[in-house]
Design a protein around this motif. Structure first.
Motif, PDB file in Angstrom:
ATOM      1  N   VAL A  70     -95.520  61.189 -12.866  1.00  0.00           N
ATOM      2  CA  VAL A  70     -95.431  59.790 -13.323  1.00  0.00           C
ATOM      3  C   VAL A  70     -95.842  59.720 -14.797  1.00  0.00           C
ATOM      4  O   VAL A  70     -96.882  60.262 -15.182  1.00  0.00           O
ATOM      5  N   GLU A  71     -95.012  59.067 -15.614  1.00  0.00           N
ATOM      6  CA  GLU A  71     -95.330  58.896 -17.022  1.00  0.00           C
ATOM      7  C   GLU A  71     -96.341  57.746 -17.181  1.00  0.00           C
ATOM      8  O   GLU A  71     -96.080  56.612 -16.750  1.00  0.00           O
ATOM      9  N   VAL A  72     -97.482  58.052 -17.770  1.00  0.00           N
ATOM     10  CA  VAL A  72     -98.548  57.067 -17.933  1.00  0.00           C
ATOM     11  C   VAL A  72     -98.965  57.012 -19.398  1.00  0.00           C
ATOM     12  O   VAL A  72     -99.169  58.060 -20.032  1.00  0.00           O
ATOM     13  N   ILE A  73     -99.073  55.797 -19.955  1.00  0.00           N
ATOM     14  CA  ILE A  73     -99.605  55.626 -21.298  1.00  0.00           C
ATOM     15  C   ILE A  73    -101.117  55.460 -21.170  1.00  0.00           C
ATOM     16  O   ILE A  73    -101.587  54.504 -20.543  1.00  0.00           O
ATOM     17  N   PRO A  74    -101.900  56.380 -21.717  1.00  0.00           N
ATOM     18  CA  PRO A  74    -103.357  56.343 -21.522  1.00  0.00           C
ATOM     19  C   PRO A  74    -103.982  54.991 -21.864  1.00  0.00           C
ATOM     20  O   PRO A  74    -104.835  54.492 -21.131  1.00  0.00           O
ATOM     21  N   ARG A  75    -103.552  54.389 -22.971  1.00  0.00           N
ATOM     22  CA  ARG A  75    -104.163  53.130 -23.383  1.00  0.00           C
ATOM     23  C   ARG A  75    -103.897  52.018 -22.370  1.00  0.00           C
ATOM     24  O   ARG A  75    -104.763  51.182 -22.120  1.00  0.00           O
ATOM     25  N   ASP A  76    -102.699  52.020 -21.777  1.00  0.00           N
ATOM     26  CA  ASP A  76    -102.390  51.000 -20.769  1.00  0.00           C
ATOM     27  C   ASP A  76    -103.332  51.127 -19.573  1.00  0.00           C
ATOM     28  O   ASP A  76    -103.748  50.121 -18.986  1.00  0.00           O
ATOM     29  N   LEU A  77    -103.635  52.367 -19.222  1.00  0.00           N
ATOM     30  CA  LEU A  77    -104.550  52.597 -18.098  1.00  0.00           C
ATOM     31  C   LEU A  77    -105.939  52.058 -18.414  1.00  0.00           C
ATOM     32  O   LEU A  77    -106.554  51.372 -17.587  1.00  0.00           O
ATOM     33  N   VAL A  78    -106.439  52.338 -19.632  1.00  0.00           N
ATOM     34  CA  VAL A  78    -107.759  51.846 -20.034  1.00  0.00           C
ATOM     35  C   VAL A  78    -107.775  50.319 -20.043  1.00  0.00           C
ATOM     36  O   VAL A  78    -108.706  49.679 -19.527  1.00  0.00           O
ATOM     37  N   ALA A  79    -106.725  49.721 -20.625  1.00  0.00           N
ATOM     38  CA  ALA A  79    -106.668  48.257 -20.728  1.00  0.00           C
ATOM     39  C   ALA A  79    -106.630  47.596 -19.362  1.00  0.00           C
ATOM     40  O   ALA A  79    -107.211  46.521 -19.155  1.00  0.00           O
TER      41      ALA A  79
END
Length: 452
Positions: free
Chosen positions: A301-310
Motif C-alpha cells: 500500500v502506498e502511504v504518504i508519511p505526513r498524511d499518516l502523522v496528520a
C-alpha cells in the motif's frame, strides 16, 4: 458578498460563526457555501449555524482546480476564503482568479529544498518561498480587476495590521518589528508525555520544521536559519508571563518588509513559544522521515508519511474546555518618535475559557478566525478594496481596529524602555481614531484614493 469557504476545519468553522454573529441579518453577507472534501463535515458545520438559510454545504476536492471554478460559478460566489491545507492553496488561488472572484487566505504554500543552504538568500533554501507564488501574479490580478488578500488570520493577519498602525501612528521611523506568538495554555488532564497540536497539524509540521527566515536589511536581506534557532525569553503581558521563543518560518518576515520598508523598517523576525513535548516529537518525526510527502510502500500500500502523522495526531478541533490559560500574540516594535527612541509591544490576548464560553471554540482557533472574519467583513463592505495581490499591511488599519473594538476583540499597547512615553493609552487611541477620520474626510474632498 457571496462567499465560498474552502475547508470546514476548526478555523473555517470559527470564521463562519464569527461572520454570522457580525451580520445576522445578511446586510452584506448574502450567501455562504461551506465546502470540504468530507461532505459530512461540511453538513455538520452548517447544522451548527442553527438553520441559517444562507449557509449551504458542498463537497469539494480542493486539489481539483476545475471543480473549484465550477462551484464558484454554480453559486455565483464573488469571494473565496481559503481555509484548507497549504498544500492546495495555489489551486484555490488560481481557481478564484479563473472564475473572477476575490480571494483570501490565512497563509501560503512554501516548498523548501531537501538540503537547504542556510544563510543569506531565500532562493538558496527554498524551491518556492512563501508568498512568492501569489505576489508574482499581482499584475494579472490587477489587470483582471480582482483582489487577493493573503495572510489574513491572527499571525499573519492581525499582527500585520498592528505593524501598519504602528508605522503610521506610533513612530516617525519604525526600524524593527518582531512578531512574538506565545501564551500560557495548559491541559491539566494531559499526561507528562502528552502532545498538543494547537493548530492544523500540516501547518505545524511545515512552519516549525522548515528553514526559518528573518529580514535584516543592513546585513543583506533575508537570512535563513535552522529549525528552533534564535531562542530567547520574553515577558508577555496580560498575565501570560515569561515565554521561551524560537524562530519559525512565517509570512510576516516577507510581507512586512514589502510594505513597511518605506517607513524605515530594517529588521523583521517571527518567534513562537513551543511546548517541550511537541518540540521533542517534531524532532523525532523529522528524524524518522515522517514529514515526507513522498509515498512509501507498506505491505503493498502506498502511504504518504505526513498524511499518516496528520491523521493520527491529536486534532486541534478536539481541544477545548480542558485547556486553561491564554494565547498572546503581538509585535515588538522599535523606532524613533519626535527624535526620541521608542519601543512598544502591541498585542492581542485571548483567554481559552472565555473563548469556550462565548464562542464554543478553543482560543488558538477562535483567535485566528477573528482576524480572518474581520478582514472578510471589510472586503465584503467594500472598505478594503483594490485590484491585485496584497497582504493586510497594504490597507488602512483603522477600520480593522475599530471592528476589533466594536466586537470586543481585545488588544493592548505596552510602552517598553523608551525615551518617548505614552501618557494615556485610551486617550491616545481616541485621538488617533479621530485624526484618522479627519484624514478620510479630507481625502474624500480632495478625491485622493490612497491617502493611507
Amino acid at each position: 458578498m457571496k462567499l465560498l469557504l474552502v475547508g470546514a476545519g476548526a478555523v473555517g468553522e470559527s470564521i463562519l460563526y464569527i461572520l454570522q454573529e457580525r451580520d445576522p441579518e445578511g446586510k452584506w453577507l448574502k450567501k455562504v457555501i461551506v465546502s470540504d472534501y468530507d461532505l459530512a463535515r461540511a453538513k455538520e458545520v452548517v447544522d451548527e449555524c442553527e438553520g441559517d438559510k444562507r449557509f449551504i454545504p458542498e463537497e469539494l476536492d480542493a486539489s481539483n482546480q476545475d471543480a473549484i471554478v465550477a462551484l464558484i460559478k454554480k453559486h455565483g460566489c464573488d469571494f473565496v476564503m481559503d481555509a484548507a491545507s497549504p498544500l492546495v492553496s495555489n489551486f484555490i488561488f488560481d481557481a478564484a482568479y479563473e472564475a473572477g472572484a476575490n480571494y483570501g487566505n490565512m497563509g501560503t504554500l512554501s516548498i523548501p529544498m531537501d538540503e537547504p543552504k542556510y544563510g543569506l538568500g531565500i532562493e538558496n533554501s527554498y524551491l518556492e518561498p512563501m508568498t512568492k507564488y501569489n505576489f508574482d501574479r499581482h499584475a494579472d490580478w490587477e489587470k483582471k480587476g480582482i483582489m487577493a488578500c493573503i495572510c489574513l488570520g491572527i499571525d499573519p493577519g492581525v499582527v500585520n495590521v498592528f505593524a501598519k498602525f504602528a508605522a503610521l501612528y506610533l513612530f516617525d521611523e519604525i526600524h524593527e518589528v518582531h512578531v512574538k506568538d506565545g501564551g500560557n495554555l495548559t491541559i491539566p488532564t494531559a499526561g507528562e508525555d502528552g502532545i498538543t497540536f494547537g493548530f492544523n497539524v500540516w501547518t505545524v509540521l511545515d512552519e516549525v520544521m522548515n528553514p526559518n527566515i528573518e529580514w535584516d536589511k543592513d546585513n543583506g536581506g533575508f537570512i535563513v536559519d535552522r529549525p528552533f534557532a534564535g531562542e530567547e525569553t520574553f515577558d508577555m503581558p496580560a498575565g501570560v508571563g515569561m515565554n521561551t521563543l524560537v524562530k519559525v518560518e512565517h509570512e510576516e518576515t516577507v510581507t512586512m518588509p514589502r510594505y513597511l520598508e518605506q517607513f524605515g523598517l530594517r529588521k523583521c523576525s517571527f518567534k513562537i513559544a513551543l511546548d517541550e513535548n511537541l518540540v521533542k516529537a517534531l524532532k523525532v518525526i523529522n528524524a524518522l522521515g515522517l514529514r515526507s510527502m513522498h509515498p512509501i510502500n507498506v505491505n503493498g500500500v502506498e502511504v504518504i508519511p505526513r498524511d499518516l502523522v496528520a491523521a493520527a495526531a491529536p486534532q486541534p478541533k478536539d481541544l477545548g474546555e480542558e485547556m486553561l490559560g491564554k494565547m498572546c500574540v503581538g509585535i515588538h516594535c522599535k523606532g524613533v518618535k519626535e527624535g526620541k527612541t521608542r519601543e512598544v509591544f502591541i498585542y492581542q490576548p485571548f483567554d481559552n475559557q472565555l473563548s469556550m464560553k462565548n464562542w464554543e471554540m478553543q482560543a488558538v482557533v477562535a483567535q485566528t478566525g477573528f482576524g480572518a472574519a474581520i478582514g472578510i467583513e471589510l472586503i465584503g463592505k467594500g472598505v478594503w478594496k483594490d485590484a491585485g495581490v496584497y497582504s493586510p499591511e497594504y490597507f488602512d488599519p483603522i477600520p480593522f481596529l475599530e471592528i476589533m473594538d466594536e466586537a470586543e476583540f481585545e488588544y493592548g499597547i505596552v510602552e517598553m524602555e523608551s525615551e518617548y512615553k505614552i501618557i494615556n493609552d485610551k486617550k491616545m487611541m481616541a485621538q488617533i481614531f479621530a485624526d484618522a477620520a479627519k484624514l478620510k474626510k479630507m481625502a474624500s474632498k480632495l478625491n485622493l484614493q490612497k491617502l493611507m
